[in-house]
Write an enzyme that holds these catalytic residues in place. Structure first.
Site, short mmCIF file in Angstrom:
data_model
loop_
_atom_site.label_atom_id
_atom_site.label_comp_id
_atom_site.label_asym_id
_atom_site.label_seq_id
_atom_site.Cartn_x
_atom_site.Cartn_y
_atom_site.Cartn_z
N ASP A 18 -0.73 -1.47 -6.23
CA ASP A 18 -0.92 -0.06 -6.58
C ASP A 18 0.25 0.33 -7.47
O ASP A 18 1.26 -0.39 -7.55
CB ASP A 18 -0.94 0.80 -5.29
CG ASP A 18 -1.09 2.29 -5.59
OD1 ASP A 18 -1.96 2.65 -6.40
OD2 ASP A 18 -0.32 3.10 -5.04
N TYR A 50 0.90 6.23 -12.28
CA TYR A 50 0.07 5.82 -13.42
C TYR A 50 -0.86 6.95 -13.88
O TYR A 50 -1.39 6.91 -14.98
CB TYR A 50 -0.86 4.67 -13.01
CG TYR A 50 -0.26 3.29 -12.80
CD1 TYR A 50 1.08 3.00 -13.10
CD2 TYR A 50 -1.06 2.26 -12.31
CE1 TYR A 50 1.58 1.72 -12.90
CE2 TYR A 50 -0.56 0.98 -12.12
CZ TYR A 50 0.76 0.71 -12.41
OH TYR A 50 1.24 -0.56 -12.21
N CYS A 82 -5.78 0.86 -6.27
CA CYS A 82 -5.41 2.03 -7.08
C CYS A 82 -6.63 2.43 -7.88
O CYS A 82 -7.14 1.62 -8.68
CB CYS A 82 -4.25 1.63 -8.00
SG CYS A 82 -3.78 2.90 -9.18
N ASN A 83 -7.14 3.63 -7.66
CA ASN A 83 -8.32 4.10 -8.40
C ASN A 83 -8.04 4.15 -9.90
O ASN A 83 -8.89 3.83 -10.73
CB ASN A 83 -8.72 5.49 -7.92
CG ASN A 83 -9.24 5.48 -6.50
OD1 ASN A 83 -10.43 5.36 -6.27
ND2 ASN A 83 -8.35 5.59 -5.53
N THR A 84 -6.81 4.58 -10.23
CA THR A 84 -6.45 4.76 -11.63
C THR A 84 -6.43 3.41 -12.36
O THR A 84 -7.01 3.26 -13.44
CB THR A 84 -5.06 5.43 -11.71
OG1 THR A 84 -5.08 6.61 -10.91
CG2 THR A 84 -4.68 5.78 -13.13
N CYS A 203 -7.75 9.08 -4.79
CA CYS A 203 -6.51 8.39 -5.17
C CYS A 203 -5.98 7.83 -3.87
O CYS A 203 -5.98 8.53 -2.84
CB CYS A 203 -5.53 9.37 -5.80
SG CYS A 203 -3.82 8.79 -5.85
N THR A 204 -5.53 6.57 -3.89
CA THR A 204 -5.15 5.93 -2.61
C THR A 204 -3.89 6.54 -2.00
O THR A 204 -3.59 6.29 -0.83
CB THR A 204 -4.98 4.41 -2.80
OG1 THR A 204 -4.03 4.18 -3.86
CG2 THR A 204 -6.30 3.75 -3.14
#
Ligand code: DGL
Length: 291
Positions: A18, A50, A82-84, A203-204
């Site tokens: 992440d 990020y 990490c979604n981003t 978002c994590t």
């Protein structure tokens, strides 16, 4: 990136990364679902957050970290926690690493759409995730398959950074102020006919603040995150590729896996976050990496 080496060793660790401490929420779910697996986690602490960076930056950092997990740690599977980074870099990482199982995470819009009774789902995520083609496609497909569904989104600028600060200092004032503002905006927003009853933590980092978020919501709004679903996806993929360390039918409980937590730059925040947010991992090793 150097040419990929494939790891088909069942005893090899799962690699997780992440931008910072957020992926610990996924690590916890993975360790619960797969307690016998070794896991190596890298927090890119020297470059977090990020969420308000360019795609080019996020892709480059993701490649550096993935290469480290692949070549230095011999990870048999990569979990992008990490979604981003998933939205910006998963496709590229898959192109770079044909044959290496890679699991990405996305805001849990699908389960939220299935569960909502009011027909109105809120999504809190980073600006980068919400602005991505991946999220646009996800939103499209969900709205297409759930007639009348309304989705409201809000880019929580600064929240991941505030969570990193809270994890180290225990001071939750910055998080509290941002949550008050963002949740009020999201709940008030929209021309939807009914109020939000499912809030997706996209978002994590955000599930680390679950109690603080929950107590700011009206009764009847449930939180939804993707930690457990992706942990199950990892389990299925390891099973399908013959890479599960212990068969599900193992008669006795497998020995607990080893968790190794690494951070680029200083590991102070990751160390504090692990103490604050992980429920007593059995064997935890920590180390700082060059930034
Ligand atoms: N935890 C990350 C996510 O799931 C990113 C937070 C950030 O670095 O901005 O999106």
């Amino acid at each position: 990136m150097r040419p990929p080496r494939h790891h088909s060793d069942r005893a090899a660790p799962i690699g997780v990364f992440d931008s910072g401490i957020g992926g610990l929420s996924v690590l916890q779910a993975l360790h619960t679902a797969l307690p016998g697996e070794d896991i190596v986690y890298i927090a890119d602490s020297a470059h977090t957050p990020y969420g308000e960076r360019s795609d080019a930056f996020i892709i480059e950092r993701s490649q550096v970290i993935a290469e480290q997990l692949r070549d230095t740690h011999g990870a048999k599977l990569l979990m992008i926690a990490c979604n981003t980074a998933s939205a910006a870099a998963a496709e590229r990482l898959r192109q770079d690493n044909p044959g290496w199982p890679i699991v990405a995470i996305e805001p849990a819009l699908k389960p939220a759409a299935r569960a909502t009774r009011s027909g109105h789902v809120g999504v809190l995520a980073t600006r980068s995730t919400l602005g991505s083609d991946k999220f646009a496609a996800l939103r499209h497909s969900i709205v297409d398959t759930h007639a009348g569904l309304h989705v409201s989104t809000l880019a929580a600028d600064g929240l991941a950074a505030a969570i990193e600060h809270w994890a180290q200092s225990g001071d939750e004032r910055a998080c509290g102020a941002l949550l008050d503002r963002y949740l009020a905006q999201l709940l008030a927003a929209s021309d939807a006919p009914a109020p939000i009853d499912r809030l997706v933590l996209g978002c994590t980092h955000y599930p680390l603040l679950r109690p603080q978020i929950a107590r700011r919501l009206p009764p009847g709004v449930a939180l939804v995150d993707a930690g457990l679903p992706v942990a199950r996806q990892v389990q299925r993929l390891l099973h399908a590729t013959g890479l599960l360390r212990f068969a599900a039918t193992h008669a006795v409980a497998p020995p607990a896996g080893r968790l190794e937590l690494l951070a680029t730059g200083s590991d102070d925040i990751l160390r504090a976050a692990a103490e604050r947010c992980l429920s007593a991992p059995p064997a935890l090793a920590m180390r700082a990496l060059a930034a």
